[in-house]
Design a protein around this motif. Structure first.
Motif, short mmCIF file in Angstrom:
data_model
loop_
_atom_site.label_atom_id
_atom_site.label_comp_id
_atom_site.label_asym_id
_atom_site.label_seq_id
_atom_site.Cartn_x
_atom_site.Cartn_y
_atom_site.Cartn_z
N GLY A 8 43.88 -23.71 -83.09
CA GLY A 8 43.80 -24.38 -81.79
C GLY A 8 44.77 -25.53 -81.66
O GLY A 8 44.44 -26.58 -81.14
N ALA A 11 50.09 -23.89 -79.97
CA ALA A 11 50.27 -22.43 -79.86
C ALA A 11 48.96 -21.74 -79.49
O ALA A 11 48.93 -20.90 -78.58
CB ALA A 11 50.81 -21.88 -81.18
N SER A 34 39.59 -25.41 -86.44
CA SER A 34 38.86 -26.26 -87.36
C SER A 34 39.27 -27.72 -87.16
O SER A 34 40.42 -28.07 -87.42
CB SER A 34 39.17 -25.82 -88.79
OG SER A 34 38.90 -26.86 -89.69
N GLY A 38 42.62 -29.82 -88.48
CA GLY A 38 43.46 -30.52 -87.50
C GLY A 38 44.72 -29.76 -87.18
O GLY A 38 44.94 -28.64 -87.65
N VAL A 40 49.21 -29.95 -86.32
CA VAL A 40 50.41 -30.62 -86.83
C VAL A 40 50.66 -31.91 -86.03
O VAL A 40 51.23 -32.87 -86.54
CB VAL A 40 51.62 -29.67 -86.83
CG1 VAL A 40 52.13 -29.40 -85.43
CG2 VAL A 40 52.76 -30.18 -87.70
N VAL A 42 52.61 -32.91 -83.64
CA VAL A 42 53.90 -33.30 -83.07
C VAL A 42 54.31 -32.21 -82.08
O VAL A 42 53.56 -31.26 -81.87
CB VAL A 42 54.99 -33.49 -84.16
CG1 VAL A 42 54.88 -34.83 -84.82
CG2 VAL A 42 54.93 -32.37 -85.16
N GLY A 43 55.50 -32.33 -81.50
CA GLY A 43 55.94 -31.32 -80.54
C GLY A 43 55.74 -31.85 -79.14
O GLY A 43 54.82 -31.47 -78.44
N ALA A 45 58.62 -32.81 -76.94
CA ALA A 45 59.75 -32.68 -76.03
C ALA A 45 59.93 -31.20 -75.72
O ALA A 45 59.80 -30.35 -76.60
CB ALA A 45 61.01 -33.24 -76.66
N ILE A 180 38.29 -20.77 -91.17
CA ILE A 180 38.43 -19.36 -91.54
C ILE A 180 38.56 -19.31 -93.06
O ILE A 180 39.48 -19.92 -93.63
CB ILE A 180 39.67 -18.73 -90.88
CG1 ILE A 180 39.58 -18.88 -89.35
CG2 ILE A 180 39.83 -17.27 -91.29
CD1 ILE A 180 40.91 -18.75 -88.65
N LEU A 328 54.05 -22.04 -85.21
CA LEU A 328 54.61 -22.35 -86.53
C LEU A 328 54.33 -21.26 -87.56
O LEU A 328 55.04 -21.15 -88.56
CB LEU A 328 54.06 -23.69 -87.02
CG LEU A 328 54.43 -24.90 -86.12
CD1 LEU A 328 53.73 -26.16 -86.61
CD2 LEU A 328 55.94 -25.12 -86.09
N PRO A 335 63.20 -29.61 -84.53
CA PRO A 335 63.08 -29.85 -83.09
C PRO A 335 64.32 -30.45 -82.40
O PRO A 335 64.20 -31.08 -81.37
CB PRO A 335 61.91 -30.85 -83.02
CG PRO A 335 61.93 -31.55 -84.32
CD PRO A 335 62.43 -30.57 -85.33
N SER A 340 60.63 -25.24 -80.04
CA SER A 340 59.45 -24.57 -80.61
C SER A 340 58.40 -24.21 -79.56
O SER A 340 57.82 -23.13 -79.61
CB SER A 340 58.81 -25.44 -81.69
OG SER A 340 59.61 -25.45 -82.83
N ILE A 341 58.14 -25.15 -78.66
CA ILE A 341 57.12 -24.83 -77.64
C ILE A 341 57.64 -23.70 -76.75
O ILE A 341 56.88 -22.82 -76.33
CB ILE A 341 56.73 -26.09 -76.86
CG1 ILE A 341 56.00 -27.06 -77.82
CG2 ILE A 341 55.84 -25.76 -75.66
CD1 ILE A 341 55.72 -28.44 -77.26
#
Ligand SMILES: Cc1cc2nc3c(=O)[nH]c(=O)nc-3n(C[C@H](O)[C@H](O)[C@H](O)COP(=O)(O)OP(=O)(O)OC[C@H]3O[C@@H](n4cnc5c(N)ncnc54)[C@H](O)[C@@H]3O)c2cc1C
Length: 501
Positions: A8, A11, A34, A38, A40, A42-43, A45, A180, A328, A335, A340-341
């Motif tokens: 969650g 992505a 979970s 947690g 990552v 960041v992401g 821009a 998981i 990821l 970046p 990436s987004i």
């Protein structure tokens, strides 16, 4: 058809939101995440394509900006990439205008050679507005000869995931909290039939979307899809991320500043600025990187720098069995161009196009994986270009200059050096205009002009360039400042983040 999204982060929630919106009767969408693990985190821009994602989902732009403390982004400023002290913008949208069959980059290159052209950014409205700190949306105010300014956003990644979660749950997506721990598989095909949570609960599905981040729990762990390592071309392997206090006059662009053994990002949001250092551990220590990161903030840090490790590359197969990796888990490109987004969005739209049923064929997987690989490799080349074409003195940058390039990139640079030709390959992400801004910005000068550009009279060339620049400048002068524009349309509620001791 039961779709299970594992993870969650950005992505996972983008995928769940899109599936919840586009798929109705006959599909169930369950997302497992979970809190203990947690994201990552960041992401922040993006590039203008994100607007298509929001629009397709019917998300109101100003509501989204308010919810995510976002600001507008017109460009990326690259500082010190060609050589220390130099700077240029990679601005969204067009640069100049073609004349008949002659592309603008050929016209500018000839003007540049003759000493008649100003910096390339003089002919890009996004570049002019970014430098002036001004913002406008939609049709130009004065003239139909002025183009619209494409924009993207800087936003808070945590708030974006929360925004999309609310959106997705409102459209029937079921969220399950839990770790998981294992998977059940169909013995003959090897396909996953269910996720097994640490609590013992099982979540059965027909198609599994792996959004578990760098772990790649399903695609790598359960299905064994390997990883193609691109460290030889992109050797930076660590990052430190740190938020700093809000700056009053936030810039409508991301800044990427080259440093001794990597680079630093600066992403201004409404409530704070996101900063980070990407670096190569073979050329600098974590302590040096952290010290230099903190020394280059424009406001006090709001937390300690958070370390992130990564290996640049891609999955051998992003779709294997009944698992498709998104985000990821499918691969990582640093970046530098905020891609990436976009890659998440692109994977989601590809999945929706293929929309695998319960019976999936290898032909479908092969076609999907081919498109995935092509997209990743072209963006990889674009990022390698920034590193390779430099005149910086430090050992890291010398190594970047001397490295053997991917053939696809070497050919591209050679063609441009010979006579300024750039051609977009298939439906790769970056257009000729993007490639040109970086090649010219980092100092590659074509040896010859295009034959069509040679036919333009010098006085006409000069007047054409001056007219374009004047037109764009006068237009931009009418636009409000970025900060004023946000106040008028989409100011977010203030959040007090405090200052770290
Ligand atoms: C340094 C850095 C800077 C970046 N900057 C940008 C940028 O400016 N622009 C951009 O477009 N992109 C950027 N990115 C990329 C961007 O951060 C990611 O593409 C984006 O956040 C998506 O991450 P993700 O959802 O794939 O993974 P994550 O955010 O890591 O999410 C993984 C999810 O899986 C869950 N999970 C993992 N294991 C389990 C388990 N066992 N059980 C249950 N759940 C599990 C986690 O809890 C989490 O919810 C950057 C990345 C890095 C590393």
């Amino acid at each position: 058809m039961r779709i299970v999204v594992a993870g969650g982060g950005t992505a996972g929630w983008m995928a769940a939101a899109a599936f919840g919106h586009f798929l109705d009767a006959g599909f169930t969408v369950t997302l497992v995440e979970s809190e203990e693990i947690g994201t990552v985190g960041v992401g922040e821009a993006t590039i203008p394509q994100i607007r298509m994602f929001n629009q397709a989902l019917g998300i109101d732009e100003d509501a989204f900006i308010r919810a995510t403390q976002a600001t507008f982004k017109l460009a990326i400023e690259f500082v010190g990439w060609g050589a220390p002290g130099e700077r240029y913008m990679h601005a969204f949208g067009d640069v100049g205008r073609d004349v008949g069959l002659c592309a603008f980059h050929h016209i500018w290159s000839r003007g540049h050679r003759l000493g008649l052209a100003g910096p390339l950014g003089n002919y890009a409205i996004n570049d002019i507005a970014a430098h002036a700190g001004r913002m406008h949306r939609g049709s130009p105010l004065t003239s139909r000869n002025v183009p619209e300014m494409p924009h993207a956003f800087h936003f808070d990644a945590g708030l974006y995931a929360a925004f999309l979660r609310e959106f997705a749950e409102g459209r029937g997506v079921i969220r399950r909290e839990g770790k998981i721990a294992d998977v059940r598989k169909e013995p003959l095909s090897g396909d996953i039939t269910a996720l097994v949570l640490a609590s013992g609960e099982e979540i059965a599905g027909d198609l599994f979307i792996d959004c578990t981040g760098f772990r790649g729990l399903l695609i790598g762990g359960a299905m064994g899809s390997g990883y193609v390592d691109w460290t030889n071309w992109l050797p930076c392997d660590r990052a430190l991320a740190v938020p700093s206090g809000r700056v009053e006059d936030f810039t409508p662009y991301t800044r990427a500043t080259a440093h001794t053994a990597g680079w630093q990002w600066r992403i201004p949001l409404q409530h704070r600025t996101g900063n980070g250092r990407v670096y190569c551990s073979a050329f600098t220590s974590d302590e040096e990187a952290a010290e230099s990161l903190l020394a280059h903030l424009d406001a006090p840090a709001l937390a300690d720098p958070r370390p992130i490790r990564f290996t640049t590359g891609r999955r051998v197969e992003a779709w294997r069995g009944n698992v498709i990796a998104v985000g990821l888990s499918s691969g990582f490109l640093e970046p530098l161009e905020s891609t990436s987004i976009h890659l998440i969005q692109s994977a989601i739209s590809r999945i929706l196009k293929f929309m695998p049923g319960k019976e999936q064929t290898q032909a479908e997987r092969d076609a999907y994986n081919h498109q995935f690989t092509f997209e990743m490799e072209r963006i990889r080349d674009f990022i390698v270009l920034h590193y390779h074409v430099n005149q910086r003195p430090e050992p890291f940058w010398q190594a970047m200059r001397e490295m053997a390039l991917p053939d696809s990139l070497a050919e591209r640079i050679e063609l441009f050096r010979a006579n300024g030709h750039i051609f977009r390959h298939g439906d790769e992400l970056f257009s000729e205009v993007g490639w040109f801004q970086v090649m010219a910005g980092q100092g590659i000068v074509p040896k010859r002009s295009h034959a069509l550009a040679e036919t333009i009279d010098e006085a006409d060339l000069k007047s054409y360039l001056e007219t374009l620049n004047g037109l764009y400048r006068r237009e931009v002068e009418r636009y409000p400042s970025h900060a004023e524009f946000i106040v008028q349309h989409c100011a977010a509620p203030p959040i007090n983040l405090g200052v770290a001791a």
